[in-house]
Write a protein that holds these residues in place. Structure first.
Motif, PDB file in Angstrom:
ATOM      1  N   PHE A   1      -5.389   2.512   6.770  1.00 36.25           N
ATOM      2  CA  PHE A   1      -5.668   2.925   5.509  1.00 36.25           C
ATOM      3  C   PHE A   1      -7.129   2.446   5.163  1.00 36.25           C
ATOM      4  CE2 PHE A   1      -5.706   1.318   1.164  1.00 36.25           C
ATOM      5  CZ  PHE A   1      -5.025   2.478   0.298  1.00 36.25           C
ATOM      6  N   ILE A   2      -7.602   1.386   5.535  1.00 35.05           N
ATOM      7  CA  ILE A   2      -9.047   1.038   5.222  1.00 35.05           C
ATOM      8  C   ILE A   2      -9.926   2.341   5.615  1.00 35.05           C
ATOM      9  CG2 ILE A   2     -11.080  -0.485   5.543  1.00 35.05           C
ATOM     10  CD1 ILE A   2      -8.818  -2.659   5.859  1.00 35.05           C
ATOM     11  N   GLY A   3      -9.626   2.903   6.898  1.00 34.78           N
ATOM     12  CA  GLY A   3     -10.570   3.836   7.450  1.00 34.78           C
ATOM     13  C   GLY A   3     -10.242   5.006   6.434  1.00 34.78           C
TER      14      GLY A   3
ATOM     15  N   LEU B   1       0.608  -1.213  -0.040  1.00 39.95           N
ATOM     16  CA  LEU B   1      -0.060  -0.241   0.034  1.00 39.95           C
ATOM     17  C   LEU B   1       0.845   1.336  -0.009  1.00 39.95           C
ATOM     18  CD1 LEU B   1      -2.947  -0.956   2.698  1.00 39.95           C
ATOM     19  CD2 LEU B   1      -2.898  -0.775   0.032  1.00 39.95           C
ATOM     20  N   ARG B   2       1.897   1.272   0.782  1.00 37.39           N
ATOM     21  CA  ARG B   2       2.840   2.359   0.702  1.00 37.39           C
ATOM     22  C   ARG B   2       3.652   2.677  -0.558  1.00 37.39           C
ATOM     23  NH1 ARG B   2       4.094   0.447   6.030  1.00 37.39           N
ATOM     24  NH2 ARG B   2       3.272   2.081   7.750  1.00 37.39           N
ATOM     25  N   ARG B   3       3.700   1.592  -1.389  1.00 40.19           N
ATOM     26  CA  ARG B   3       4.413   1.813  -2.469  1.00 40.19           C
ATOM     27  C   ARG B   3       3.298   2.320  -3.689  1.00 40.19           C
ATOM     28  NH1 ARG B   3       7.299  -1.202   0.308  1.00 40.19           N
ATOM     29  NH2 ARG B   3       9.606  -1.396  -0.224  1.00 40.19           N
ATOM     30  N   ARG B   4       2.207   1.714  -3.481  1.00 39.17           N
ATOM     31  CA  ARG B   4       1.055   2.188  -4.509  1.00 39.17           C
ATOM     32  C   ARG B   4       0.400   3.596  -4.262  1.00 39.17           C
ATOM     33  NH1 ARG B   4      -1.575  -1.656  -7.452  1.00 39.17           N
ATOM     34  NH2 ARG B   4      -0.647  -3.848  -7.359  1.00 39.17           N
ATOM     35  N   PHE B   5       0.453   4.010  -2.834  1.00 37.97           N
ATOM     36  CA  PHE B   5      -0.289   5.176  -2.555  1.00 37.97           C
ATOM     37  C   PHE B   5       0.838   5.933  -1.810  1.00 37.97           C
ATOM     38  CE2 PHE B   5      -3.592   1.727  -3.191  1.00 37.97           C
ATOM     39  CZ  PHE B   5      -4.295   2.251  -4.055  1.00 37.97           C
ATOM     40  N   PRO B   6       1.902   6.443  -1.873  1.00 35.01           N
ATOM     41  CA  PRO B   6       3.008   6.909  -1.199  1.00 35.01           C
ATOM     42  C   PRO B   6       2.583   8.212  -0.493  1.00 35.01           C
ATOM     43  CG  PRO B   6       3.750   7.078  -3.524  1.00 35.01           C
ATOM     44  CD  PRO B   6       2.329   6.111  -3.583  1.00 35.01           C
ATOM     45  N   ASP B   7       1.621   8.897  -1.262  1.00 37.02           N
ATOM     46  CA  ASP B   7       1.423  10.289  -0.833  1.00 37.02           C
ATOM     47  C   ASP B   7       0.371  10.264   0.221  1.00 37.02           C
ATOM     48  OD1 ASP B   7       3.286  11.426  -2.671  1.00 37.02           O
ATOM     49  OD2 ASP B   7       1.638  11.850  -4.233  1.00 37.02           O
ATOM     50  N   GLU B   8      -0.771   9.558  -0.056  1.00 38.71           N
ATOM     51  CA  GLU B   8      -1.943   9.341   0.913  1.00 38.71           C
ATOM     52  C   GLU B   8      -1.491   8.618   2.244  1.00 38.71           C
ATOM     53  OE1 GLU B   8      -2.072   8.675  -2.340  1.00 38.71           O
ATOM     54  OE2 GLU B   8      -2.870  10.430  -3.119  1.00 38.71           O
ATOM     55  N   TYR B   9      -0.867   7.453   1.672  1.00 36.58           N
ATOM     56  CA  TYR B   9      -0.576   6.619   3.043  1.00 36.58           C
ATOM     57  C   TYR B   9       0.473   7.055   3.776  1.00 36.58           C
ATOM     58  CZ  TYR B   9      -0.648   2.043   5.720  1.00 36.58           C
ATOM     59  OH  TYR B   9      -0.684   1.037   6.252  1.00 36.58           O
ATOM     60  N   ALA B  10       1.415   7.910   3.295  1.00 35.50           N
ATOM     61  CA  ALA B  10       2.546   8.651   4.005  1.00 35.50           C
ATOM     62  C   ALA B  10       2.044   9.538   4.759  1.00 35.50           C
ATOM     63  CB  ALA B  10       3.576   9.034   3.211  1.00 35.50           C
ATOM     64  N   LYS B  11       0.782   9.996   4.730  1.00 33.91           N
ATOM     65  CA  LYS B  11       0.077  10.991   5.672  1.00 33.91           C
ATOM     66  C   LYS B  11      -0.110  10.586   6.850  1.00 33.91           C
ATOM     67  CE  LYS B  11      -1.570  13.928   1.918  1.00 33.91           C
ATOM     68  NZ  LYS B  11      -2.796  14.482   1.238  1.00 33.91           N
ATOM     69  N   LYS B  12      -0.205   9.182   7.048  1.00 38.34           N
ATOM     70  CA  LYS B  12      -0.600   8.647   8.376  1.00 38.34           C
ATOM     71  C   LYS B  12       0.313   7.452   8.661  1.00 38.34           C
ATOM     72  CE  LYS B  12      -4.623  10.505   9.232  1.00 38.34           C
ATOM     73  NZ  LYS B  12      -4.940  11.334  10.464  1.00 38.34           N
TER      74      LYS B  12
ATOM     75  N   PHE C   1      -3.106 -10.264  -4.300  1.00 37.85           N
ATOM     76  CA  PHE C   1      -3.400  -8.810  -4.045  1.00 37.85           C
ATOM     77  C   PHE C   1      -2.035  -7.734  -4.369  1.00 37.85           C
ATOM     78  CE2 PHE C   1      -3.496  -5.255  -1.183  1.00 37.85           C
ATOM     79  CZ  PHE C   1      -4.787  -4.599  -1.697  1.00 37.85           C
ATOM     80  N   ALA C   2      -0.937  -8.241  -4.030  1.00 38.93           N
ATOM     81  CA  ALA C   2       0.299  -7.322  -4.076  1.00 38.93           C
ATOM     82  C   ALA C   2       0.557  -7.119  -5.382  1.00 38.93           C
ATOM     83  CB  ALA C   2       1.357  -8.080  -3.295  1.00 38.93           C
ATOM     84  N   ARG C   3       0.056  -8.411  -6.223  1.00 38.64           N
ATOM     85  CA  ARG C   3       0.406  -8.605  -7.723  1.00 38.64           C
ATOM     86  C   ARG C   3      -0.525  -7.675  -8.504  1.00 38.64           C
ATOM     87  NH1 ARG C   3       2.950 -14.431  -8.088  1.00 38.64           N
ATOM     88  NH2 ARG C   3       5.392 -13.822  -7.463  1.00 38.64           N
ATOM     89  N   ALA C   4      -1.603  -7.460  -7.833  1.00 38.14           N
ATOM     90  CA  ALA C   4      -2.810  -6.579  -8.396  1.00 38.14           C
ATOM     91  C   ALA C   4      -3.605  -7.643  -9.413  1.00 38.14           C
ATOM     92  CB  ALA C   4      -2.666  -5.337  -9.360  1.00 38.14           C
ATOM     93  N   LEU C   5      -3.602  -8.785  -8.948  1.00 37.46           N
ATOM     94  CA  LEU C   5      -4.040  -9.755  -9.686  1.00 37.46           C
ATOM     95  C   LEU C   5      -5.542  -9.980  -9.282  1.00 37.46           C
ATOM     96  CD1 LEU C   5      -1.557 -12.599 -10.008  1.00 37.46           C
ATOM     97  CD2 LEU C   5      -2.141 -10.844 -11.879  1.00 37.46           C
TER      98      LEU C   5
ATOM     99  N   LEU D   1      -8.601  -6.591   0.367  1.00 38.20           N
ATOM    100  CA  LEU D   1      -7.890  -6.008   1.260  1.00 38.20           C
ATOM    101  C   LEU D   1      -8.801  -6.113   2.469  1.00 38.20           C
ATOM    102  CD1 LEU D   1      -5.452  -4.425   2.115  1.00 38.20           C
ATOM    103  CD2 LEU D   1      -6.564  -2.196   1.704  1.00 38.20           C
ATOM    104  N   LYS D   2      -9.818  -5.749   2.636  1.00 37.83           N
ATOM    105  CA  LYS D   2     -10.515  -5.757   3.813  1.00 37.83           C
ATOM    106  C   LYS D   2     -10.625  -7.131   4.363  1.00 37.83           C
ATOM    107  CE  LYS D   2     -14.068  -3.403   2.989  1.00 37.83           C
ATOM    108  NZ  LYS D   2     -15.430  -2.666   3.016  1.00 37.83           N
ATOM    109  N   THR D   3     -10.961  -8.090   3.363  1.00 38.05           N
ATOM    110  CA  THR D   3     -11.152  -9.505   3.750  1.00 38.05           C
ATOM    111  C   THR D   3      -9.662 -10.170   4.211  1.00 38.05           C
ATOM    112  OG1 THR D   3     -12.653  -9.857   2.063  1.00 38.05           O
ATOM    113  CG2 THR D   3     -11.570 -11.756   2.794  1.00 38.05           C
ATOM    114  N   ILE D   4      -8.785  -9.963   3.674  1.00 38.10           N
ATOM    115  CA  ILE D   4      -7.261 -10.423   3.975  1.00 38.10           C
ATOM    116  C   ILE D   4      -7.046  -9.764   5.513  1.00 38.10           C
ATOM    117  CG2 ILE D   4      -4.849 -10.692   3.586  1.00 38.10           C
ATOM    118  CD1 ILE D   4      -5.785 -10.530   0.588  1.00 38.10           C
TER     119      ILE D   4
END
Length: 778
Positions: free
Chosen positions: A706-708, A688-699, A770-774, A731-734
C-alpha cells in the motif's frame, strides 16, 4: 412452560449432565454440528408427544444404562424420564416443536412427500379443535363397527330361531302374534305326521312277479339223439378204435388238427405218400363239415343251459323275489283284504330242482360233445327233475295271479289316501313355529336388543354425518386460512413458489391434506413416492432451501391458527438450514412474532449470527437466556449458560478482534505479547482496506504494498493526496517498527526477538490512534 432442564443422562453425548440454570421466556441455544443441540431438541419433542422413542433412539452407544432426563415445568412439577417412559404431568406441557422429526413425519422425507406425510400434515394443520372432531369421528366409527358386530351376532341368533328357510330376519320381526298358537302348532303337527305316513305309503312298492326261465328241454332231447347218416360206420369204427388204442382223450382233436396239414397226399410228419392209406380216408370222412356243425350245436346248447338259462346261482333271483314279496306284504297286510301266502319250502324246492336240472343237462351235453356221432338218451333221473321243474313253473304261474290281485288292492288303497302335500304341511308348521318363536321370551328379548342396536347405529351414523360435516366446514376454513398464511410467509421470504388448491382428501379412507405447487404461474402436482423420474413434482421443483422454507411456513401458519399461544412452548431446531440471507431474515421475524405471543420460546441454531439477530430484535432482554451445547471430550458434551459477550465474540470480525486486543493491551496490559504484536499488522491492513476499499482492493498485498501505491501515485490518483501527510508518515513509521516486521509473525523462519512489553504498548497505542485517525501525540 419448561422451567428447568435438571439433568440428562445417557442420551447421545450427554452421559451425566446436570444443568444449573433456569429457562426464560426467550431461550437461544447455540451449538456447532455434533455438539448435541438436536439431542436437547429431541428431548423437548419427546415431552411434546409423550413419546419415549425420541429419547430411547438416542441412547448413548457405549452405555449399558438406560437414558434418563428430568425437567421442571412452570407449575413446579417434575417430569422425569426413567425406565423408558415419562413420569409426571407430561400432557400439561403444551409444547410445539419444529425440528427434523417434525419435517420427516409431517412435511416430507428426503425428496418425497408421501401419503402418510399428507395424513399427518392434515392432523397437524387442523389443530386441536379439528383433531377433536376427527377423533370424534374415529370414536363414532368404532362404535358403529361394534354395533354392526352386535347386530350381526343378534341376527345370527334370530336366524337360529327361524324354522322357515325363506323367512328373513326382518320378516321374522314383522310376524303378528296369535293367541291360540300352541293349538295351531299341535294340529298342523298332526297333519304333518299324517302326510308323512301317507307319503311313506305312496312310496311303498307293490309285489313283483317271479318266474323260472324257459328251458328248451325237447330241443335238447333231439340234439342229444342226432347222428350223421353220411359218415360210414367202418370209418367211425376205425377212427375211434385207433384213437382209443394209440392216443389219450385229446387225440381226436390232435388228429382233426393234423389232418389240415396234409398237402398233396404227403404226410406232414414223415413225408410218406398217403394216397394208399385207408385210415386217412376214414379221418376225412369222420371229420366232415356236418360233423363240425353238430359239435358246434352241442357246445352252444351247453353254454346256453349253464351260462344263460340255468346259471349256477340263478335260482337266487327267483327265491329273493319271493322273499321280498313276503316282506312287502307284511307292510300291506293290515291295509288290504287279500289272502296272500307263499307255500313253505318253495324256495328250497326251486334251489334243489334248478341245481339238479342244470347238473343233469350239463352232463348229458358234455357227453354228447365228447362223442358227437353217438346218440345220447336222457336218463330217468333227469326226466323226473324236468317234470318237477315244469311243476314249479306251473305253481309260480298260479302265484302270479295272486301277486296281481295284491297289487290291485295296493293301488286302490293308495288312491284312497288323504290328498295333500307333506311339503305344504311342513311349510305351514314352520310358519306357525316362527310366530310362536317370535313372541317367546327369548324371541322378544332378541328382537328388542336388535331393534335397540339398529336404532343406536342409525343415531351414531347420523351423528357421525353431522360431525363430519362440521369437520369438513372447519378444516376447509383452516386449510384456506393456512394456505393464505403460508403464501404470505413465502412472499415475505422471497420464495418463487406458492401452494394452491389446499384441500382435504380421503384417499385410503383417511383424511389427508392435499395441495399443489404454483411455479412460474403454473400449477403442478406435488407427486408422491412412486412419481417417475423426469416428471415434475415436489421432488425436483423445490431446492433444499425451498423445502425448509415450506416446512417452516406450514409450522408458522399452524401456530397462527391457534387462537391463544400464551400457554404454549415453541421449540424450533435449526430453522435456517440451506436458507439465504433474505429467508433467514423472514424466518427471524416470524420467530420473533411467535415469541411475542407464546409463553416460552426455545430456538436451537448452529449460526451465532442468526441467534445474535434474534437477540438483538427481541424487546424483552431481561426475559431471555443464552445457552450453548459444547463438546467436553471426544464422546461427551454439556449444556451450559452463555453470555452476550461470548456471542458477540463468536460473530466478531477478525479485524475488530485484533483491534480490541490492542486496546486491551494498551489499557490493561492483558493479552499474549506475541499475539498483540501479530495484531499490529492485521489492524493496519484492515483499517486501510476499510478506508481505501477501491484502491487497496486492487492489490492483494501487505502494508508495504500500500505504501508503494501511495508513493507511486500520480496526481490523478486519490492516493496521491496522502503523500507527505502526517498520516502517511505515521503509517510508514509503524510498519517499519520491529514489532510489525516478519520476525514476529508465526511463519517467520527466524526466532522472534525478546518482546519489550512497554515498547510494544507504545506501538500498540500508536496503531490504535492511527486506526482512529487521531494525530500522533508522540
Amino acid at each position: 412452560m419448561l422451567k428447568k432442564l435438571i439433568y440428562i443422562k445417557n442420551v447421545a453425548r450427554f452421559q451425566h449432565e446436570r444443568c444449573d440454570f433456569d429457562l426464560k421466556d426467550f431461550n437461544l441455544v447455540f451449538g456447532e454440528n455434533g455438539c448435541g443441540k438436536t439431542t436437547v431438541s429431541a428431548i423437548m419433542h419427546s415431552v411434546a408427544k409423550n413419546d419415549p422413542g425420541y429419547i430411547t433412539e438416542r441412547k448413548t452407544v457405549d452405555s449399558s444404562s438406560d437414558p434418563e432426563a428430568k425437567i421442571l415445568n412452570g407449575d413446579g412439577k417434575v417430569l422425569e424420564f426413567t425406565n423408558g417412559s415419562w413420569v409426571g404431568p407430561v400432557d400439561s406441557a403444551d409444547v410445539e416443536v419444529l425440528d427434523s422429526h417434525f419435517v420427516n413425519e409431517n412435511i416430507y422425507s428426503g425428496h418425497t412427500l408421501s401419503h402418510d406425510h399428507k395424513k399427518r400434515l392434515h392432523r397437524f394443520v387442523i389443530g386441536e379443535r379439528g383433531q377433536k372432531l376427527s377423533d370424534r369421528i374415529d370414536r363414532l366409527d368404532t362404535v358403529s363397527r361394534r354395533l354392526s358386530r352386535h347386530i350381526a351376532n343378534i341376527e345370527t341368533k334370530i336366524e337360529g330361531e327361524i324354522t322357515s328357510h325363506d323367512l328373513s330376519v326382518d320378516d321374522f320381526l314383522a310376524l303378528e302374534e296369535a293367541d291360540d298358537i300352541d293349538a295351531q302348532v299341535q294340529q298342523v303337527e298332526q297333519d304333518v305326521e299324517s302326510q308323512k305316513k301317507a307319503t311313506k305309503i305312496r312310496k311303498q312298492k307293490g309285489l313283483r312277479i317271479p318266474s323260472l326261465p324257459e328251458v328248451p328241454f325237447e330241443d335238447i332231447r333231439e340234439l342229444l339223439r342226432r347222428t350223421l347218416d353220411d359218415v360210414a360206420e367202418d370209418a367211425e369204427s376205425r377212427v375211434t378204435d385207433h384213437i382209443s388204442r394209440c392216443m389219450d382223450p385229446n387225440g381226436e382233436k390232435w388228429v382233426q388238427r393234423g389232418l389240415s396239414y396234409v398237402k398233396e397226399e404227403e404226410c406232414p410228419f414223415c413225408g410218406r405218400d398217403l394216397s394208399e392209406v385207408g385210415l386217412i380216408d376214414a379221418y376225412r370222412s369222420y371229420f366232415s363239415d356236418e360233423y363240425e356243425a353238430l359239435k358246434s350245436s352241442v357246445a352252444r346248447m351247453h353254454d346256453q343251459v349253464v351260462s344263460s338259462l340255468l346259471t349256477q346261482d340263478g335260482w337266487r333271483k327267483v327265491t329273493s323275489r319271493l322273499d321280498n314279496n313276503r316282506t312287502q306284504y307284511d307292510h300291506w297286510e293290515e291295509r288290504i283284504e287279500v289272502n296272500y301266502q307263499i307255500p313253505d319250502g318253495l324256495e328250497e324246492e326251486i334251489e334243489k330242482t334248478w341245481t339238479q336240472l342244470r347238473n343233469g343237462l350239463s352232463k348229458l351235453l358234455e357227453r354228447k360233445k365228447s362223442t358227437p356221432l353217438e346218440p345220447v338218451e336222457i336218463d330217468e333221473k333227469t326226466e323226473t327233475v324236468w317234470e318237477e321243474y315244469e311243476s314249479l313253473g306251473n305253481r309260480l304261474s298260479q302265484y302270479e295271479d295272486t301277486v296281481r290281485e295284491v297289487n290291485e288292492e295296493i293301488g286302490a288303497f293308495k288312491s284312497e289316501l288323504e290328498e295333500g302335500s307333506l311339503e305344504e304341511a311342513r311349510a305351514r308348521l314352520g310358519q306357525l313355529k316362527d310366530r310362536r318363536s317370535r313372541y317367546s321370551d327369548r324371541g322378544k328379548s332378541l328382537v328388542k336388543r336388535l331393534v335397540q342396536n339398529r336404532e343406536r347405529k342409525v343415531q351414531v351414523l347420523e351423528e357421525k354425518g353431522q360431525v363430519k360435516e362440521d369437520l369438513d366446514d372447519y378444516q376447509t376454513d383452516v386449510l384456506s386460512s393456512c394456505q393464505e398464511e403460508i403464501n404470505t410467509f413465502l412472499r415475505q421470504a422471497g420464495a418463487t413458489f406458492r401452494i394452491r388448491e389446499a384441500e382435504v382428501g380421503y384417499q385410503g379412507g383417511t383424511a389427508n391434506a392435499r395441495f399443489s405447487l404454483e411455479v412460474n404461474e403454473q400449477t403442478i402436482g406435488i407427486g408422491n413416492a412412486v412419481t417417475e423420474v423426469g416428471e415434475q413434482s415436489f421432488r425436483n421443483l423445490l431446492s433444499e432451501g425451498d423445502k425448509a422454507t415450506l416446512a417452516f411456513a406450514f409450522f408458522y401458519a399452524r401456530m397462527n391458527e391457534i387462537d391463544d399461544l400464551s400457554d404454549r412452548v415453541i421449540v424450533i431446531d435449526d430453522p435456517i438450514s440451506s436458507l439465504d440471507e433474505h429467508r433467514r431474515n423472514a424466518t427471524r421475524n416470524a420467530i420473533l412474532d411467535l415469541a411475542d405471543r407464546a409463553r416460552q420460546t426455545i430456538v436451537f441454531s448452529h449460526s451465532p449470527r442468526f441467534l445474535a439477530s434474534l437477540l438483538g430484535e427481541y424487546d424483552q432482554d431481561s426475559d431471555s437466556r443464552l445457552l450453548q451445547t459444547r463438546k467436553t471430550g471426544d464422546k461427551t458434551s454439556e449444556l451450559t449458560s452463555w453470555s452476550e459477550d461470548e456471542l458477540e465474540r463468536k460473530i466478531e470480525n477478525p479485524y475488530f478482534k485484533h483491534f480490541r486486543s490492542l486496546v486491551t493491551f494498551v489499557n490493561k496490559r492483558e493479552g499474549d505479547p506475541s499475539s498483540v504484536a501479530n495484531s499490529l499488522r492485521h489492524v493496519l491492513e484492515g483499517n486501510l482496506r476499510r478506508r481505501f476499499p477501491d484502491e487497496y482492493a486492487k492489490k492483494d498485498g501487505s502494508v508495504g504494498a500500500f505504501i508503494g501505491l501511495v508513493e507511486d501515485a500520480d496526481d490523478d490518483n486519490p492516493l496521491a493526496g496522502l503523500q507527505g501527510t502526517d498520516y502517511f508518515e505515521e503509517l510508514k513509521t509503524i510498519s517499519n517498527s520491529d514489532y510489525c516486521h516478519n520476525p514476529h509473525h508465526d511463519d517467520s523462519p527466524f526466532l522472534p526477538e525478546p518482546i519489550n512489553e512497554t515498547e510494544l504498548a507504545t506501538w500498540a497505542n500508536r496503531t490504535v490512534r492511527f486506526a482512529r485517525a487521531l494525530p500522533n501525540d508522540y
